[in-house]
Design an enzyme around this catalytic site. Structure first.
Site, PDB file in Angstrom:
ATOM      1  N   GLU A 101     -12.141 -39.299   2.764  1.00 25.72           N
ATOM      2  CA  GLU A 101     -13.449 -39.009   2.141  1.00 25.72           C
ATOM      3  C   GLU A 101     -13.738 -40.012   1.024  1.00 25.72           C
ATOM      4  O   GLU A 101     -14.162 -39.636  -0.076  1.00 25.72           O
ATOM      5  CB  GLU A 101     -13.467 -37.571   1.592  1.00 25.72           C
ATOM      6  CG  GLU A 101     -13.112 -36.513   2.634  1.00 25.72           C
ATOM      7  CD  GLU A 101     -13.196 -35.077   2.132  1.00 25.72           C
ATOM      8  OE1 GLU A 101     -13.737 -34.854   1.043  1.00 25.72           O
ATOM      9  OE2 GLU A 101     -12.714 -34.188   2.855  1.00 25.72           O
ATOM     10  N   GLU A 111      -7.301 -28.739   1.173  1.00 22.01           N
ATOM     11  CA  GLU A 111      -7.138 -28.507  -0.279  1.00 22.01           C
ATOM     12  C   GLU A 111      -6.298 -27.261  -0.577  1.00 22.01           C
ATOM     13  O   GLU A 111      -6.699 -26.391  -1.349  1.00 22.01           O
ATOM     14  CB  GLU A 111      -8.514 -28.425  -0.947  1.00 22.01           C
ATOM     15  CG  GLU A 111      -9.327 -29.705  -0.729  1.00 22.01           C
ATOM     16  CD  GLU A 111     -10.778 -29.594  -1.177  1.00 22.01           C
ATOM     17  OE1 GLU A 111     -11.188 -28.533  -1.653  1.00 22.01           O
ATOM     18  OE2 GLU A 111     -11.504 -30.594  -1.019  1.00 22.01           O
TER      19      GLU A 111
END
Ligand code: 9MR
Length: 366
Positions: free
Chosen positions: A274, A157
Protein backbone atom coordinates in the site's frame (compact mmCIF):
# COMPACT_ATOMS: atom_id res chain seq x y z
CA UNK A 1 24.47 9.72 -20.86
CA UNK A 2 22.87 6.29 -20.38
CA UNK A 3 19.10 5.84 -20.08
CA UNK A 4 19.16 5.77 -16.29
CA UNK A 5 21.16 8.97 -16.02
CA UNK A 6 18.87 10.52 -18.59
CA UNK A 7 15.80 9.52 -16.61
CA UNK A 8 17.39 10.80 -13.36
CA UNK A 9 18.31 14.08 -15.02
CA UNK A 10 14.77 14.42 -16.28
CA UNK A 11 13.51 13.80 -12.77
CA UNK A 12 15.72 16.60 -11.44
CA UNK A 13 14.64 18.86 -14.29
CA UNK A 14 11.04 18.04 -13.57
CA UNK A 15 11.53 18.94 -9.92
CA UNK A 16 13.23 22.21 -10.85
CA UNK A 17 10.90 23.35 -13.56
CA UNK A 18 7.89 21.17 -13.65
CA UNK A 19 5.72 22.68 -16.35
CA UNK A 20 8.33 22.92 -19.13
CA UNK A 21 9.78 19.47 -18.58
CA UNK A 22 6.49 17.60 -18.36
CA UNK A 23 6.18 16.85 -22.07
CA UNK A 24 9.72 15.49 -22.41
CA UNK A 25 9.42 13.54 -19.18
CA UNK A 26 6.25 11.86 -20.34
CA UNK A 27 7.87 10.84 -23.63
CA UNK A 28 10.79 9.19 -21.81
CA UNK A 29 8.58 7.31 -19.39
CA UNK A 30 8.87 3.52 -19.17
CA UNK A 31 5.86 1.76 -17.65
CA UNK A 32 6.66 0.76 -14.09
CA UNK A 33 5.20 -2.71 -14.68
CA UNK A 34 7.69 -3.18 -17.51
CA UNK A 35 10.68 -2.06 -15.43
CA UNK A 36 9.47 -4.38 -12.66
CA UNK A 37 8.93 -7.28 -15.03
CA UNK A 38 12.54 -7.01 -16.28
CA UNK A 39 13.56 -7.88 -12.73
CA UNK A 40 11.00 -10.64 -12.16
CA UNK A 41 8.85 -8.29 -10.08
CA UNK A 42 5.27 -7.01 -10.29
CA UNK A 43 4.14 -3.39 -10.02
CA UNK A 44 0.62 -2.22 -9.32
CA UNK A 45 -1.77 -0.03 -7.41
CA UNK A 46 -4.95 0.04 -5.40
CA UNK A 47 -7.94 0.23 -7.71
CA UNK A 48 -11.38 1.85 -7.58
CA UNK A 49 -13.20 1.83 -10.91
CA UNK A 50 -15.18 4.99 -10.01
CA UNK A 51 -12.04 7.07 -10.66
CA UNK A 52 -11.97 5.89 -14.27
CA UNK A 53 -15.39 7.46 -14.84
CA UNK A 54 -14.00 10.76 -13.56
CA UNK A 55 -10.78 10.50 -15.56
CA UNK A 56 -10.30 8.40 -18.70
CA UNK A 57 -6.61 9.47 -18.58
CA UNK A 58 -6.32 7.73 -15.22
CA UNK A 59 -7.72 4.56 -16.71
CA UNK A 60 -5.10 4.62 -19.47
CA UNK A 61 -2.37 5.34 -16.94
CA UNK A 62 -3.52 2.45 -14.78
CA UNK A 63 -3.57 -0.03 -17.64
CA UNK A 64 -0.15 1.13 -18.86
CA UNK A 65 1.59 1.01 -15.45
CA UNK A 66 0.08 -1.93 -13.54
CA UNK A 67 0.14 -5.70 -13.78
CA UNK A 68 -1.34 -6.22 -10.30
CA UNK A 69 -4.11 -4.38 -8.42
CA UNK A 70 -5.76 -4.33 -5.00
CA UNK A 71 -9.41 -3.28 -4.72
CA UNK A 72 -9.36 -0.23 -2.44
CA UNK A 73 -12.86 -0.93 -1.10
CA UNK A 74 -14.84 -3.44 -3.15
CA UNK A 75 -13.81 -6.67 -1.38
CA UNK A 76 -14.08 -5.33 2.17
CA UNK A 77 -16.81 -6.87 4.29
CA UNK A 78 -18.84 -3.64 4.56
CA UNK A 79 -18.75 -3.23 0.77
CA UNK A 80 -19.92 -6.77 0.09
CA UNK A 81 -22.59 -7.27 2.73
CA UNK A 82 -25.11 -5.18 4.63
CA UNK A 83 -27.09 -8.04 6.16
CA UNK A 84 -25.89 -11.26 7.76
CA UNK A 85 -25.12 -13.84 5.09
CA UNK A 86 -26.32 -11.67 2.19
CA UNK A 87 -23.65 -10.68 -0.34
CA UNK A 88 -23.64 -8.45 -3.40
CA UNK A 89 -20.58 -9.20 -5.50
CA UNK A 90 -21.51 -7.00 -8.50
CA UNK A 91 -18.91 -4.22 -8.01
CA UNK A 92 -16.13 -6.58 -7.01
CA UNK A 93 -16.92 -8.85 -9.99
CA UNK A 94 -16.80 -5.83 -12.29
CA UNK A 95 -13.35 -4.96 -10.94
CA UNK A 96 -12.10 -8.53 -11.41
CA UNK A 97 -13.43 -8.58 -14.99
CA UNK A 98 -11.68 -5.26 -15.76
CA UNK A 99 -8.43 -6.71 -14.44
CA UNK A 100 -8.82 -9.98 -16.35
CA UNK A 101 -9.45 -8.06 -19.58
CA UNK A 102 -6.32 -5.98 -19.03
CA UNK A 103 -4.04 -8.79 -17.80
CA UNK A 104 -3.83 -7.35 -14.30
CA UNK A 105 -3.57 -9.76 -11.35
CA UNK A 106 -5.89 -9.12 -8.41
CA UNK A 107 -4.94 -9.14 -4.72
CA UNK A 108 -8.01 -10.00 -2.66
CA UNK A 109 -8.29 -7.45 0.18
CA UNK A 110 -9.26 -8.26 2.89
CA UNK A 111 -11.02 -11.11 4.73
CA UNK A 112 -10.45 -10.65 8.48
CA UNK A 113 -9.92 -7.09 9.72
CA UNK A 114 -11.15 -5.10 12.73
CA UNK A 115 -12.10 -2.20 10.41
CA UNK A 116 -14.65 -1.77 7.59
CA UNK A 117 -17.08 -4.24 9.12
CA UNK A 118 -20.81 -4.05 8.36
CA UNK A 119 -22.93 -2.25 10.95
CA UNK A 120 -24.64 -5.49 12.00
CA UNK A 121 -21.45 -7.21 13.14
CA UNK A 122 -20.76 -5.65 16.56
CA UNK A 123 -24.24 -6.47 17.87
CA UNK A 124 -23.95 -10.10 16.81
CA UNK A 125 -20.40 -10.97 17.79
CA UNK A 126 -19.96 -13.06 20.91
CA UNK A 127 -17.73 -15.92 21.96
CA UNK A 128 -20.38 -18.35 20.75
CA UNK A 129 -21.05 -16.74 17.34
CA UNK A 130 -17.77 -15.13 16.20
CA UNK A 131 -16.01 -18.17 14.80
CA UNK A 132 -18.99 -19.21 12.68
CA UNK A 133 -19.48 -15.63 11.43
CA UNK A 134 -15.80 -15.37 10.41
CA UNK A 135 -15.63 -18.80 8.79
CA UNK A 136 -18.93 -18.34 6.92
CA UNK A 137 -17.63 -15.03 5.56
CA UNK A 138 -14.37 -16.58 4.37
CA UNK A 139 -16.26 -19.47 2.80
CA UNK A 140 -18.68 -17.13 0.98
CA UNK A 141 -16.13 -14.58 -0.24
CA UNK A 142 -12.99 -16.62 -0.90
CA UNK A 143 -15.28 -19.30 -2.35
CA UNK A 144 -16.94 -16.80 -4.71
CA UNK A 145 -13.61 -15.63 -6.17
CA UNK A 146 -11.86 -19.01 -6.02
CA UNK A 147 -9.34 -19.46 -8.83
CA UNK A 148 -9.56 -15.81 -9.94
CA UNK A 149 -7.27 -14.05 -7.49
CA UNK A 150 -3.49 -13.92 -7.24
CA UNK A 151 -3.58 -13.64 -3.46
CA UNK A 152 -5.76 -12.95 -0.42
CA UNK A 153 -4.92 -10.63 2.46
CA UNK A 154 -6.36 -13.15 4.92
CA UNK A 155 -5.70 -11.17 8.08
CA UNK A 156 -5.10 -7.44 8.10
CA UNK A 157 -3.33 -5.38 10.77
CA UNK A 158 -3.51 -8.09 13.44
CA UNK A 159 -0.61 -6.68 15.49
CA UNK A 160 -0.65 -3.78 17.91
CA UNK A 161 2.23 -3.44 20.36
CA UNK A 162 0.13 -0.74 22.07
CA UNK A 163 -2.33 -3.45 23.19
CA UNK A 164 -0.02 -4.27 26.14
CA UNK A 165 -0.39 -7.97 25.35
CA UNK A 166 2.78 -10.01 25.65
CA UNK A 167 2.29 -11.46 22.16
CA UNK A 168 1.78 -8.02 20.57
CA UNK A 169 -1.53 -9.08 18.98
CA UNK A 170 -4.27 -6.50 18.51
CA UNK A 171 -7.28 -6.96 20.78
CA UNK A 172 -9.55 -7.04 17.74
CA UNK A 173 -13.13 -8.31 18.01
CA UNK A 174 -11.89 -11.53 16.39
CA UNK A 175 -9.19 -12.11 18.97
CA UNK A 176 -11.50 -11.17 21.82
CA UNK A 177 -14.30 -13.50 20.75
CA UNK A 178 -12.45 -16.40 19.12
CA UNK A 179 -9.04 -16.31 20.80
CA UNK A 180 -5.51 -16.09 19.38
CA UNK A 181 -6.10 -19.04 17.07
CA UNK A 182 -8.50 -16.97 14.94
CA UNK A 183 -5.46 -16.32 12.73
CA UNK A 184 -4.75 -20.00 12.19
CA UNK A 185 -8.43 -20.72 11.58
CA UNK A 186 -8.72 -17.89 9.04
CA UNK A 187 -5.71 -19.08 7.03
CA UNK A 188 -6.84 -22.71 7.01
CA UNK A 189 -10.39 -21.76 5.95
CA UNK A 190 -9.11 -19.55 3.13
CA UNK A 191 -6.82 -22.31 1.86
CA UNK A 192 -9.80 -24.66 1.78
CA UNK A 193 -12.04 -22.14 -0.02
CA UNK A 194 -9.43 -21.07 -2.60
CA UNK A 195 -6.49 -23.46 -2.84
CA UNK A 196 -4.85 -21.40 -5.62
CA UNK A 197 -4.46 -17.99 -4.00
CA UNK A 198 -1.29 -16.99 -2.17
CA UNK A 199 -2.26 -16.39 1.44
CA UNK A 200 -0.91 -13.20 2.93
CA UNK A 201 -0.78 -11.54 6.36
CA UNK A 202 -0.97 -7.82 5.58
CA UNK A 203 0.40 -5.51 8.28
CA UNK A 204 1.26 -1.85 8.86
CA UNK A 205 4.32 -0.14 10.41
CA UNK A 206 6.63 -3.16 10.05
CA UNK A 207 8.70 -1.06 7.67
CA UNK A 208 9.39 1.69 10.19
CA UNK A 209 12.64 1.31 12.20
CA UNK A 210 11.51 2.91 15.46
CA UNK A 211 10.47 1.38 18.78
CA UNK A 212 6.90 0.65 17.63
CA UNK A 213 8.07 -0.90 14.35
CA UNK A 214 10.71 -2.99 16.14
CA UNK A 215 8.05 -4.34 18.55
CA UNK A 216 5.82 -5.21 15.60
CA UNK A 217 8.67 -7.02 13.84
CA UNK A 218 9.43 -9.10 16.96
CA UNK A 219 5.74 -9.97 17.38
CA UNK A 220 5.37 -10.88 13.70
CA UNK A 221 8.38 -13.22 13.68
CA UNK A 222 7.24 -14.89 16.91
CA UNK A 223 3.73 -15.42 15.51
CA UNK A 224 5.13 -16.78 12.24
CA UNK A 225 7.30 -19.27 14.09
CA UNK A 226 4.25 -20.59 15.95
CA UNK A 227 2.00 -20.69 12.88
CA UNK A 228 4.53 -22.27 10.53
CA UNK A 229 5.44 -24.88 13.16
CA UNK A 230 1.73 -25.83 13.20
CA UNK A 231 1.68 -26.13 9.40
CA UNK A 232 -0.62 -23.12 8.90
CA UNK A 233 -0.75 -22.24 5.18
CA UNK A 234 0.70 -18.74 5.27
CA UNK A 235 2.69 -17.86 2.17
CA UNK A 236 3.59 -14.23 2.44
CA UNK A 237 3.73 -10.98 4.33
CA UNK A 238 2.40 -7.67 3.05
CA UNK A 239 4.13 -4.54 4.29
CA UNK A 240 1.60 -1.75 3.80
CA UNK A 241 4.22 1.04 3.68
CA UNK A 242 2.09 4.11 4.21
CA UNK A 243 5.24 6.18 4.71
CA UNK A 244 5.67 9.76 5.90
CA UNK A 245 7.79 12.58 4.54
CA UNK A 246 9.53 13.11 7.91
CA UNK A 247 10.57 9.45 8.28
CA UNK A 248 13.66 9.37 6.03
CA UNK A 249 15.92 8.45 8.98
CA UNK A 250 13.78 5.48 10.10
CA UNK A 251 13.21 3.86 6.69
CA UNK A 252 15.28 1.45 4.63
CA UNK A 253 18.06 0.95 7.19
CA UNK A 254 20.04 -2.18 8.09
CA UNK A 255 17.54 -3.34 10.74
CA UNK A 256 14.77 -3.23 8.12
CA UNK A 257 16.82 -5.29 5.69
CA UNK A 258 17.64 -7.74 8.49
CA UNK A 259 13.89 -8.09 9.18
CA UNK A 260 13.17 -8.81 5.51
CA UNK A 261 15.91 -11.45 5.62
CA UNK A 262 14.21 -13.05 8.66
CA UNK A 263 10.93 -13.23 6.74
CA UNK A 264 12.73 -14.71 3.74
CA UNK A 265 14.45 -17.29 5.96
CA UNK A 266 10.98 -18.46 7.02
CA UNK A 267 10.01 -18.99 3.37
CA UNK A 268 7.78 -15.91 3.16
CA UNK A 269 7.18 -14.08 -0.09
CA UNK A 270 7.18 -10.35 0.64
CA UNK A 271 5.04 -7.66 -0.96
CA UNK A 272 4.97 -3.90 -0.52
CA UNK A 273 1.19 -3.59 -0.58
CA UNK A 274 0.00 0.00 0.00
CA UNK A 275 2.90 2.32 -0.79
CA UNK A 276 2.43 6.08 -0.54
CA UNK A 277 4.23 8.95 1.20
CA UNK A 278 2.25 11.41 3.30
CA UNK A 279 3.57 14.95 2.63
CA UNK A 280 1.57 16.73 5.30
CA UNK A 281 4.65 17.85 7.29
CA UNK A 282 6.69 18.89 4.24
CA UNK A 283 7.19 22.44 2.92
CA UNK A 284 4.61 24.01 0.61
CA UNK A 285 7.13 24.49 -2.21
CA UNK A 286 6.26 21.84 -4.79
CA UNK A 287 9.81 21.19 -6.07
CA UNK A 288 11.19 20.75 -2.59
CA UNK A 289 8.26 18.63 -1.48
CA UNK A 290 8.39 16.39 -4.56
CA UNK A 291 12.13 15.91 -4.17
CA UNK A 292 11.86 14.89 -0.49
CA UNK A 293 9.10 12.41 -1.35
CA UNK A 294 11.13 11.06 -4.28
CA UNK A 295 14.24 10.62 -2.12
CA UNK A 296 12.26 8.54 0.37
CA UNK A 297 10.79 6.37 -2.39
CA UNK A 298 14.30 5.79 -3.71
CA UNK A 299 15.88 4.99 -0.35
CA UNK A 300 13.05 2.74 0.82
CA UNK A 301 12.60 0.81 -2.42
CA UNK A 302 16.32 0.38 -3.07
CA UNK A 303 16.72 -1.27 0.35
CA UNK A 304 13.52 -3.30 -0.10
CA UNK A 305 14.30 -4.63 -3.56
CA UNK A 306 17.76 -5.87 -2.57
CA UNK A 307 15.86 -8.72 -0.85
CA UNK A 308 14.97 -11.31 -3.49
CA UNK A 309 11.99 -12.62 -1.47
CA UNK A 310 10.28 -9.31 -2.36
CA UNK A 311 8.05 -10.13 -5.32
CA UNK A 312 6.04 -7.01 -5.96
CA UNK A 313 5.38 -3.36 -5.19
CA UNK A 314 1.79 -2.13 -5.03
CA UNK A 315 1.18 1.60 -4.53
CA UNK A 316 -1.94 2.94 -2.79
CA UNK A 317 -2.95 4.89 -5.88
CA UNK A 318 -1.09 6.24 -8.92
CA UNK A 319 -2.26 9.83 -9.37
CA UNK A 320 -2.38 12.55 -6.71
CA UNK A 321 -5.91 13.30 -7.96
CA UNK A 322 -7.12 10.09 -6.33
CA UNK A 323 -5.56 9.47 -2.94
CA UNK A 324 -7.19 8.57 0.37
CA UNK A 325 -4.70 10.99 1.98
CA UNK A 326 -6.59 14.04 0.65
CA UNK A 327 -9.32 13.18 3.15
CA UNK A 328 -7.30 11.40 5.85
CA UNK A 329 -4.33 13.78 6.18
CA UNK A 330 -5.12 17.12 4.53
CA UNK A 331 -2.37 19.76 4.61
CA UNK A 332 -2.90 22.67 7.00
CA UNK A 333 -2.08 25.13 4.18
CA UNK A 334 -4.87 23.65 2.06
CA UNK A 335 -2.53 22.66 -0.78
CA UNK A 336 -3.33 19.36 -2.48
CA UNK A 337 -1.41 16.29 -1.27
CA UNK A 338 1.35 14.93 -3.57
CA UNK A 339 2.05 11.44 -2.18
CA UNK A 340 2.08 9.36 -5.38
CA UNK A 341 4.14 8.73 -8.52
CA UNK A 342 2.00 10.79 -10.90
CA UNK A 343 0.51 14.25 -10.47
CA UNK A 344 -3.17 15.15 -10.63
CA UNK A 345 -2.91 15.30 -14.45
CA UNK A 346 -1.41 11.81 -14.59
CA UNK A 347 2.03 13.17 -15.47
CA UNK A 348 5.14 11.60 -13.92
CA UNK A 349 6.68 13.34 -10.92
CA UNK A 350 10.14 12.95 -9.38
CA UNK A 351 8.56 10.13 -7.35
CA UNK A 352 7.94 8.22 -10.59
CA UNK A 353 11.63 8.55 -11.56
CA UNK A 354 12.70 7.47 -8.09
CA UNK A 355 10.54 4.34 -8.28
CA UNK A 356 11.73 3.65 -11.84
CA UNK A 357 15.34 4.06 -10.76
CA UNK A 358 14.92 1.70 -7.79
CA UNK A 359 13.37 -0.91 -10.09
CA UNK A 360 16.15 -0.50 -12.62
CA UNK A 361 18.88 -0.96 -10.02
CA UNK A 362 17.13 -3.90 -8.31
CA UNK A 363 18.77 -7.31 -8.67
CA UNK A 364 16.95 -9.64 -11.04
CA UNK A 365 14.80 -12.37 -9.44
CA UNK A 366 15.34 -15.95 -10.59
O1 9MR B 1 -7.90 3.86 1.23
C1 9MR B 1 -8.94 3.22 1.96
C2 9MR B 1 -10.01 4.22 2.34
O2 9MR B 1 -10.60 4.77 1.17
C3 9MR B 1 -11.07 3.55 3.21
O3 9MR B 1 -11.98 4.53 3.68
C4 9MR B 1 -10.41 2.86 4.41
C5 9MR B 1 -11.43 2.05 5.22
O4 9MR B 1 -11.92 0.97 4.45
O5 9MR B 1 -9.41 1.96 3.97
C6 9MR B 1 -8.39 2.59 3.23
O6 9MR B 1 -7.42 1.61 2.88
C7 9MR B 1 -6.76 1.00 3.98
C8 9MR B 1 -6.48 -0.44 3.60
O7 9MR B 1 -7.66 -1.08 3.22
C9 9MR B 1 -5.81 -1.19 4.74
N1 9MR B 1 -4.63 -0.49 5.21
C10 9MR B 1 -4.78 0.93 5.50
C11 9MR B 1 -5.41 1.64 4.30
C12 9MR B 1 -5.50 3.14 4.56
O8 9MR B 1 -6.33 3.38 5.67
Amino acid sequence: MNRRDFVTALGAAAAANWSSSTAIAHAAMSPLKQLADHKGLMFGSSLALKYFTQSPAYKQLFISQCDIATPELQMKWNSLSHQPGVYDFASADQLVTFCETNHIKVRGHTLVWHDSLPAWIPGRLSSTTAETIMLDHIHAVAGHFAGKLYSWDVVNEALDPGSQRQDGLRTSPWLQNIGVDYIEKAFRATAAADPHALLIWNENYLEVSNGFGAAKRRAMLAQLDILLEQGVPIHGIGLESHLRGNQANVLGDASYEAFLAELAKRGMKIFITELDIQDVTLPADVSERDQTVADIYKKFLTATLRQSAVKGVIAWGLSDAFTWLSGYAPRKDGLPARPLAFDANCQPKPAYYAIADALETAPRRA
